[in-house]
Design a protein around this motif. Structure first.
Motif, PDB file in Angstrom:
ATOM      1  N   LEU A 106       0.831  -1.203   0.000  1.00 31.38           N
ATOM      2  CA  LEU A 106       0.000   0.000   0.000  1.00 31.38           C
ATOM      3  C   LEU A 106       0.867   1.255   0.000  1.00 31.38           C
ATOM      4  O   LEU A 106       0.595   2.205  -0.744  1.00 31.38           O
ATOM      5  N   ARG A 107       1.906   1.282   0.820  1.00 28.17           N
ATOM      6  CA  ARG A 107       2.793   2.436   0.866  1.00 28.17           C
ATOM      7  C   ARG A 107       3.496   2.647  -0.472  1.00 28.17           C
ATOM      8  O   ARG A 107       3.681   3.787  -0.917  1.00 28.17           O
ATOM      9  N   ALA A 108       3.867   1.553  -1.114  1.00 30.39           N
ATOM     10  CA  ALA A 108       4.509   1.663  -2.431  1.00 30.39           C
ATOM     11  C   ALA A 108       3.524   2.228  -3.458  1.00 30.39           C
ATOM     12  O   ALA A 108       3.888   3.089  -4.274  1.00 30.39           O
ATOM     13  N   TYR A 109       2.285   1.765  -3.418  1.00 29.91           N
ATOM     14  CA  TYR A 109       1.275   2.291  -4.341  1.00 29.91           C
ATOM     15  C   TYR A 109       1.066   3.783  -4.124  1.00 29.91           C
ATOM     16  O   TYR A 109       0.936   4.557  -5.092  1.00 29.91           O
ATOM     17  N   MET A 110       1.011   4.210  -2.874  1.00 38.74           N
ATOM     18  CA  MET A 110       0.809   5.623  -2.578  1.00 38.74           C
ATOM     19  C   MET A 110       1.986   6.463  -3.077  1.00 38.74           C
ATOM     20  O   MET A 110       1.792   7.551  -3.622  1.00 38.74           O
ATOM     21  N   ALA A 111       3.192   5.966  -2.893  1.00 38.40           N
ATOM     22  CA  ALA A 111       4.368   6.694  -3.389  1.00 38.40           C
ATOM     23  C   ALA A 111       4.306   6.832  -4.909  1.00 38.40           C
ATOM     24  O   ALA A 111       4.595   7.900  -5.465  1.00 38.40           O
TER      25      ALA A 111
END
Length: 300
Positions: A106-111
């Motif tokens: 999820l954090r990678a997608y947001m970045a």
């Protein structure tokens, strides 16, 4: 007599003009420059979900990545302006079957989305201690625009301004390019939104037809109602509107046939008889009474 400016007065005026010019220049440089820089850094983004999800800005269509990354943005758009908790966002994106390292993904997608949307500083995609929030700011979102136009149409309809209502409803419906959130298939959040929005769209369409019936456009609306019925044959309001339009176009026999078609479909598909709404319209066809039934505009 008017006072003639002396040398001291002229000098004072020149100094005042000089100060005013300096302040104006500073305003333009600092304020307008800052605004221009922000606009340059954050061009307006256009989000579209009423059909396949498309996001674009002045440079063109944005590449939003794979399905899960697109789903993250879709959920944040549905909840635009509200913080979506990490756990809830994970449940919605992975349909309550998250992988072991879902939060890392999820954090990678947001970045990635921040880079795509030109919001690396967190101005659009805001991180809080418990979740993420999409800040639309001055960006455009077709779903919000649809809701605004539909609300304006309902207001105009309620005030008896039927031509204005028809125009607002028409502009709202023109935003649709297909089923909402269509690419997310049977993901739970997408199904729920699609069902809700399909119903809202259907009511807006019926409301547009009702406005045209109030305007006396009986003959011209018949083909549009029949087209809508081919897509949604179980909607009784549409059948009632078709019967009304046909009767007012001096085609009462066809209105009776329309009732028989509606009755057969309802009994075959749902196992129910026509509602009082349709039965009252049918009765008026035989008695020569006034056929006039308004569609109820529901809150969205």
């Amino acid at each position: 007599m008017p006072k003639i400016a002396g040398a001291n007065d002229v000098g004072s005026l020149e100094r005042h003009d000089c100060h005013a010019t300096t302040y104006l220049w500073l305003y333009r440089y600092v304020i307008c420059g800052a605004i221009g820089a922000r606009l340059g850094k954050f061009p307006i983004v256009d989000y579209n979900v009423l059909g396949p999800m498309v996001v674009r800005d002045g440079a063109g269509v944005k590449a939003l990545g794979g399905l899960k990354q697109r789903a993250v943005l879709a959920v944040l758009l549905v909840e635009a302006g509200n913080v979506v908790e990490f756990d809830r966002l994970i449940d919605l994106v992975w349909d309550r079957r998250p992988p072991a390292k879902a939060l890392t993904s999820l954090r990678a997608y947001m970045a990635n989305l921040r880079r795509v949307l030109g919001a690396d500083d967190g101005a659009r995609l805001v991180t809080t201690s418990w979740g993420y929030r999409l800040d639309l700011g001055g960006d455009r979102f077709d779903l919000r625009e649809f809701e605004m136009l539909a609300a304006r149409g309902r207001d105009a309809f309620g005030r008896g301004r039927f031509a204005e209502a028809d125009g607002q409803f028409g502009r709202a419906l023109a935003l649709w390019r297909g089923p909402a959130f269509v690419e997310f298939g049977d993901l739970g959040f997408a199904v729920d939104e699609r069902v809700h929005l399909d119903e809202v769209r259907a009511v807006v369409l019926e409301s547009a037809f009702e406005a045209r019936l109030h305007l006396g456009r009986h003959e011209t609306v018949i083909a549009d109602i029949e087209r809508a019925l081919r897509a949604s044959p179980l909607r009784e309001h549409l059948w009632g509107q078709l019967m009304i339009a046909l009767d007012r176009s001096h085609r009462t026999a066809e209105a009776v046939v329309a009732f028989r078609r509606a009755e057969a479909i309802l009994r075959t598909e749902l196992g129910v008889a026509p509602s009082r709404y349709l039965l009252d319209i049918e009765a008026s066809l035989y008695t020569g009474g006034s056929v006039n039934r308004a569609v109820s505009l529901v809150a969205m």
